[in-house]
Motif scaffolding. Sequence first.
Motif, PDB file in Angstrom:
ATOM      1  N   ARG A   1       2.633  10.467  -6.063  1.00  6.85           N
ATOM      2  CA  ARG A   1       2.350   9.688  -7.021  1.00  6.85           C
ATOM      3  C   ARG A   1       1.377   8.509  -6.676  1.00  6.85           C
ATOM      4  O   ARG A   1       1.581   8.040  -5.330  1.00  6.85           O
ATOM      5  CB  ARG A   1       3.711   8.687  -7.406  1.00  6.85           C
ATOM      6  N   ALA A   2       0.501   8.012  -7.229  1.00  4.57           N
ATOM      7  CA  ALA A   2      -0.449   6.995  -7.125  1.00  4.57           C
ATOM      8  C   ALA A   2      -0.389   6.071  -8.105  1.00  4.57           C
ATOM      9  O   ALA A   2      -0.469   6.438  -9.105  1.00  4.57           O
ATOM     10  CB  ALA A   2      -1.686   7.674  -6.802  1.00  4.57           C
TER      11      ALA A   2
ATOM     12  N   PHE B   1      -6.767  13.167   0.745  1.00  2.00           N
ATOM     13  CA  PHE B   1      -6.220  11.748   0.165  1.00  2.00           C
ATOM     14  C   PHE B   1      -7.020  11.528  -1.304  1.00  2.00           C
ATOM     15  O   PHE B   1      -7.973  12.123  -1.302  1.00  2.00           O
ATOM     16  CB  PHE B   1      -6.623  10.552   0.982  1.00  2.00           C
TER      17      PHE B   1
ATOM     18  N   ASP C   1      -4.883  11.186   7.812  1.00  4.73           N
ATOM     19  CA  ASP C   1      -5.122  11.998   6.654  1.00  4.73           C
ATOM     20  C   ASP C   1      -6.177  12.784   6.738  1.00  4.73           C
ATOM     21  O   ASP C   1      -7.349  12.306   7.263  1.00  4.73           O
ATOM     22  CB  ASP C   1      -5.155  10.989   5.527  1.00  4.73           C
TER      23      ASP C   1
ATOM     24  N   ILE D   1      -5.404   1.323  -4.354  1.00  3.19           N
ATOM     25  CA  ILE D   1      -4.401   2.781  -4.633  1.00  3.19           C
ATOM     26  C   ILE D   1      -3.385   2.680  -3.977  1.00  3.19           C
ATOM     27  O   ILE D   1      -3.143   2.895  -2.774  1.00  3.19           O
ATOM     28  CB  ILE D   1      -5.582   4.026  -4.422  1.00  3.19           C
TER      29      ILE D   1
ATOM     30  N   TRP E   1      -1.671  13.202  -0.688  1.00  4.20           N
ATOM     31  CA  TRP E   1      -2.227  12.912   0.601  1.00  4.20           C
ATOM     32  C   TRP E   1      -1.380  13.651   1.751  1.00  4.20           C
ATOM     33  O   TRP E   1      -0.140  14.016   1.533  1.00  4.20           O
ATOM     34  CB  TRP E   1      -1.651  11.364   0.925  1.00  4.20           C
TER      35      TRP E   1
ATOM     36  N   ARG F   1      -0.036   4.306  -2.613  1.00  2.00           N
ATOM     37  CA  ARG F   1       0.545   5.586  -2.241  1.00  2.00           C
ATOM     38  C   ARG F   1       2.175   5.527  -2.406  1.00  2.00           C
ATOM     39  O   ARG F   1       2.598   4.920  -1.456  1.00  2.00           O
ATOM     40  CB  ARG F   1       0.174   6.032  -0.925  1.00  2.00           C
TER      41      ARG F   1
ATOM     42  N   GLU G   1       0.948  -1.203   0.129  1.00  2.00           N
ATOM     43  CA  GLU G   1      -0.021   0.042  -0.128  1.00  2.00           C
ATOM     44  C   GLU G   1       0.648   1.102   0.042  1.00  2.00           C
ATOM     45  O   GLU G   1       0.693   2.310  -0.692  1.00  2.00           O
ATOM     46  CB  GLU G   1      -0.873  -0.121   1.415  1.00  2.00           C
ATOM     47  N   ARG G   2       1.977   1.112   0.662  1.00  2.00           N
ATOM     48  CA  ARG G   2       2.695   2.316   0.831  1.00  2.00           C
ATOM     49  C   ARG G   2       4.368   2.102   0.629  1.00  2.00           C
ATOM     50  O   ARG G   2       4.986   1.767   1.534  1.00  2.00           O
ATOM     51  CB  ARG G   2       2.665   3.280   2.098  1.00  2.00           C
TER      52      ARG G   2
ATOM     53  N   GLY H   1       3.780  11.038  -1.252  1.00  2.00           N
ATOM     54  CA  GLY H   1       2.211  11.197  -1.556  1.00  2.00           C
ATOM     55  C   GLY H   1       1.876  11.900  -2.704  1.00  2.00           C
ATOM     56  O   GLY H   1       0.922  12.545  -3.194  1.00  2.00           O
TER      57      GLY H   1
END
Length: 217
Positions: A168-169, A139, A136, A160, A108, A162, A57-58, A166
């Motif tokens: 670039r997605a 977002f 957050d 999505i 984000w 992250r 996710e991150r 924050g």
Amino acid sequence: LAVPKGAPKNAAGRRIYRVPFTTSRFATVTQLADLTRLTTVRHSLVPVPAALATLPERPVGAVLDAAFQAAGLAVPQVPRYPSVVVLWSPDAVPQPVAVVVEGSEAMWRSRPMPTKVPGPTDDDPTHEWWAARERDWMFLAAATAAPPPGSPAQAPVTRIVRGPGGTRAVVLLGPGARGTELRLDLVRAADELAASPEARSAAVHLMLDTAPWEVED
């Protein structure tokens, strides 16, 4: 202003400081979202789509770079301007597998937000206790508003991702995304204490119909 519960209407209150949205260039969330929404959409072939599905996710920068390289893509660079790139599979009938959204500033953002917390027991069960908790307040998320009648089906967003900072997605799409419509919003989180509802601004709106290199018979 905040006053003790049950205080008379003419009681003096304590001012609560609210920080409005601001960045180096944008006064509102909508202004930031508009810059991404109005950018020209580009398209690219991704030779090994499955490599992107391994992203957490991150991810840290090195993990994101490695996933792009394993997918047969160039290592993403920080753009000067917002960009939106649709990634297509190498199938005979190309399928949209992901959309990369690049922002000129962070999509984000977090800050201390008023959050209900457990408090000491007293004789009034209606008392509420609040504390500032980091979370957050802005977002990127899939749109939730119902599309107009007759619109294509909404794209099946599975996750999505992250990117670091924050800005670039990587929006991962599920099966059957071809022919659907992708809508993404920049969301300003609700503030329950201030009775401020969630607010959404359209950041991405595009059709995932065909890859530009397809040749019609």
